[in-house]
Design an enzyme around this catalytic site. Structure first.
Site, PDB file in Angstrom:
ATOM      1  N   ARG A  88       0.830  -1.202   0.000  1.00  0.00           N
ATOM      2  CA  ARG A  88       0.000   0.000   0.000  1.00  0.00           C
ATOM      3  C   ARG A  88       0.874   1.266   0.000  1.00  0.00           C
ATOM      4  NH1 ARG A  88      -1.982   0.909   4.286  1.00  0.00           N
ATOM      5  NH2 ARG A  88      -1.180  -0.816   5.566  1.00  0.00           N
ATOM      6  N   LYS A 231      -8.567  -2.361   0.857  1.00  0.00           N
ATOM      7  CA  LYS A 231      -8.559  -1.407   1.963  1.00  0.00           C
ATOM      8  C   LYS A 231      -9.406  -0.174   1.647  1.00  0.00           C
ATOM      9  CE  LYS A 231      -6.337  -3.824   4.899  1.00  0.00           C
ATOM     10  NZ  LYS A 231      -7.115  -4.458   6.000  1.00  0.00           N
ATOM     11  N   HIS A 251     -11.255  -3.559  12.614  1.00  0.00           N
ATOM     12  CA  HIS A 251     -10.167  -4.297  11.963  1.00  0.00           C
ATOM     13  C   HIS A 251      -9.823  -5.456  12.882  1.00  0.00           C
ATOM     14  CE1 HIS A 251      -5.781  -4.476  10.441  1.00  0.00           C
ATOM     15  NE2 HIS A 251      -6.574  -5.062   9.577  1.00  0.00           N
ATOM     16  N   SER A 270       0.162  -6.696  12.751  1.00  0.00           N
ATOM     17  CA  SER A 270       0.958  -7.716  12.079  1.00  0.00           C
ATOM     18  C   SER A 270       1.974  -8.344  13.031  1.00  0.00           C
ATOM     19  CB  SER A 270       1.689  -7.082  10.891  1.00  0.00           C
ATOM     20  OG  SER A 270       2.478  -8.033  10.226  1.00  0.00           O
ATOM     21  N   LYS A 274      -2.815 -12.848  15.208  1.00  0.00           N
ATOM     22  CA  LYS A 274      -4.257 -12.720  15.006  1.00  0.00           C
ATOM     23  C   LYS A 274      -4.813 -13.816  14.096  1.00  0.00           C
ATOM     24  CE  LYS A 274      -5.607  -9.427  12.338  1.00  0.00           C
ATOM     25  NZ  LYS A 274      -6.340  -8.555  11.422  1.00  0.00           N
ATOM     26  N   THR A 275      -4.157 -14.030  12.957  1.00  0.00           N
ATOM     27  CA  THR A 275      -4.633 -15.045  12.009  1.00  0.00           C
ATOM     28  C   THR A 275      -4.452 -16.444  12.579  1.00  0.00           C
ATOM     29  OG1 THR A 275      -4.108 -13.612  10.133  1.00  0.00           O
ATOM     30  CG2 THR A 275      -4.353 -15.957   9.676  1.00  0.00           C
ATOM     31  N   ASP A 289     -10.168 -10.629   9.003  1.00  0.00           N
ATOM     32  CA  ASP A 289      -9.585  -9.291   8.943  1.00  0.00           C
ATOM     33  C   ASP A 289     -10.541  -8.120   9.189  1.00  0.00           C
ATOM     34  OD1 ASP A 289      -7.126  -7.843   8.542  1.00  0.00           O
ATOM     35  OD2 ASP A 289      -7.893  -7.185   6.608  1.00  0.00           O
ATOM     36  N   ARG A 354       1.532 -12.364  -1.083  1.00  0.00           N
ATOM     37  CA  ARG A 354       0.146 -12.534  -0.628  1.00  0.00           C
ATOM     38  C   ARG A 354      -0.583 -13.587  -1.445  1.00  0.00           C
ATOM     39  NH1 ARG A 354      -1.969  -9.393   3.853  1.00  0.00           N
ATOM     40  NH2 ARG A 354      -0.507  -7.671   4.168  1.00  0.00           N
TER      41      ARG A 354
END
Length: 565
Positions: A88, A231, A251, A270, A274-275, A289, A354
């Protein structure tokens, strides 16, 4: 006579090479016919371009391979590349300053102002570029699984790769929903291959990513990184849900228990887990997400996942690894040209490799991705490389608001050049780059919902224990998983607690399967004086970072943070 839906009876190797393409042309122009007036009014040259609306995945593969240099991986995923930009561009993100939204936007370094005239120039530039393409792809889909709060999103782009990406990331409409789609609520014009004009007022580079809330449109110039679209949709939902619908956009990841049906929200930046922690074999994944906590429950905003691929393996993350198949996109991933096997350890193009795939590719995904039940637990994840924070703390409502606004984690040596010791990172609401309203509005809504539904909140540190980075060691994943299980079982609600000084946190004195010295970091450090120095140091960092929000929060929230004596 050959009917349009039948392949002619001929030997396969002499089948006319343009048969499929000719059928595609007829099919797509018929499908888009009733929307021709809209595209003509928007400035599209309908006599020249060919619009492909919600094209089949296989056709997007064919076009990406034929026109964009994409290849099919050994597992069936499409490998494509985003060009110069592999992440990004937050410094090039703009929001149009106009009367309908200007009083709600949190203006500053995250939300940079753009005037309406400049937006019109860039919009025209994007459409002019799209008019030079032979193929223009249109994808119509939804953002938000709850029909009461969803919006209709239209993506207009020049790359099959971008169309397939949004086919995966938005919620895919049924044939009936597509036939009755009507006017979209939000439109993305993606002309990312074409640069912005740097001499246009307000432009700082050849990249421009801009949102106009009055027109409900987004224009992308000068970047082909697909994540900008994802996003962008989240930013719009981050604005619309609180302002228009009165719901809380977050988020976060979310899952639900198979037996009790209890819902947990996971916040975390990050590298915090979390994942990994939301992917639980005993629970169904609502999403990884972006979510909305509504008056009736929790729903996912997206129809897919956009997972990091760096060091991916079937042993560490089997669900993600096995989701990389036909229909998925591997973005900027290096591959073996002989076997077409991806090399997930190779960061020659970027560390930000990704994969985008539909959420139904995850075996324990809850479809539809929504639950009509309020959350029972909120888990705020941090990776504290200073070895100070306990692996689990029960937060009071004021502490929950404080830590939500602070959004703390830490970068560790090795993540970036020149990082020699842990660097604190504070990302408000765990989503600073995507914040649209003032963070206090999201925090206030979170506190209200937590209070109304009696939701427990836990701060879980997946970082270092027994010393800071370099002397201590990272908290073993088995202990963190055991703690999360204790949250879900209700075991921690019945535990005895003690106060962790400096930060004023309530920490359990015992959790089955987790050593006592891990639960209380003060016990794990051999050098007690060094520990106290790190406590004071980190507390000071919190206080400095929180000054940005002090004037906008209640005194009880301000006092809920750490103190430096």
């Amino acid at each position: 006579m050959v009917h349009p839906h039948q392949t002619p009876y001929v030997t396969p190797h002499i089948l006319h090479k343009n048969y499929a393409q000719a059928f595609d042309n007829e099919f797509h122009s018929n499908l888009i016919g009733r929307d021709l007036e809209y595209f003509s009014q928007a400035g599209f040259d309908m006599d020249r371009i060919q619009l492909k609306r919600n094209a089949p995945v296989a056709q997007l593969y064919e076009d990406a391979i034929r026109n964009e240099g994409a290849i099919i991986s050994s597992s069936g995923a499409l490998i494509n590349f985003s060009g110069k930009k592999t992440g990004r561009s937050p410094k090039d993100k703009r929001i149009v300053y106009e009367e309908t939204s200007k009083d709600d936007i949190w203006w500053g370094s995250v939300n940079i102002k753009m005037d309406e005239h400049t937006f019109e120039i860039n919009r025209e530039r994007a459409i002019d570029y799209l008019n030079t393409r032979d193929n223009v792809y249109v994808f119509d889909g939804f953002a938000g699984w709850d029909p009461k709060y969803r919006i209709k999103v239209r993506v207009i782009c020049a790359r099959a790769y971008h169309a397939l990406f949004m086919n995966n990331m938005l919620i895919r409409p049924t044939e009936e929903e597509l036939a009755s789609f009507g006017e979209p609520d939000f439109i993305i014009y993606n002309a990312g291959q074409f640069p912005a004009n740097r001499f246009t007022k307000g432009m700082s580079s050849t990249t421009s990513v801009e949102i106009n809330f009055k027109r409900m449109e987004m224009v992308i110039l000068g970047t082909e990184y697909a994540g900008e679209m994802k996003k962008g949709v989240f930013s719009v939902m981050h604005y619309l849900q609180p302002v228009k619908f009165g719901q809380l956009s977050l988020h976060s990841s979310a899952n639900v228990g198979m037996e009790k049906g209890d819902v947990t929200l996971f916040f975390g930046l990050s590298g915090t887990g979390k994942t990994t922690l939301s992917a639980d074999p005993n629970r169904l994944l609502i999403g990884d997400d972006e979510h909305v906590w509504s008056d009736t429950g929790v729903f996912n905003i997206e129809g897919g996942c956009y997972a990091k691929c760096i060091n991916l393996s079937s042993e560490k993350e089997p669900e993600i690894f096995n989701a990389i198949r036909f229909g998925s996109i591997l973005e900027n991933v290096v591959y073996n040209p002989l076997s077409r096997m991806p090399d997930y350890d190779d960061v020659g193009i970027t560390e930000n490799t990704r994969c985008a795939y539909p959420i139904e590719y995850i075996p324990n995904a809850k479809i539809p991705c929504m639950v009509d039940r309020q959350p029972s637990n909120i888990i705020m994840l941090t990776c504290d490389a200073f070895g100070v924070l306990p692996p689990v703390s029960k937060l009071s409502p004021d502490q929950a608001s404080y830590h939500f606004l602070a959004g703390y984690t830490s970068k560790t040596p090795g993540t970036e050049d020149g990082v020699l010791e842990p660097i604190p990172t504070f990302s408000t609401c765990y989503s600073a780059p995507f914040i649209v309203l003032h963070p206090g509005r999201y925090a206030e809504m979170l506190a209200e919902r937590m209070s109304k539904h009696n939701v427990s909140c836990w701060l879980i540190n997946t970082g270092w224990t027994g010393g800071k980075f370099g002397t201590g060691k990272r908290c073993p994943l088995k202990y963190t998983r055991r703690i999360v299980d204790a949250v879900h079982s209700g075991e921690l609600l019945d535990s005895e607690y003690e106060t962790f000084g400096g930060f004023g946190l309530q920490i359990p004195t015992a959790v089955e399967g987790v050593p006592r010295e891990v639960l209380n970091p003060r016990l794990a450090w051999a050098d007690k004086e060094a520990f106290e120095r790190e406590v004071r140091k980190l507390a000071g960092m919190f206080q400095k970072a929180f000054k940005l929000y002090e004037s906008d929060v209640q005194e009880s929230v301000r006092l809920a943070g750490p103190r430096v004596d």
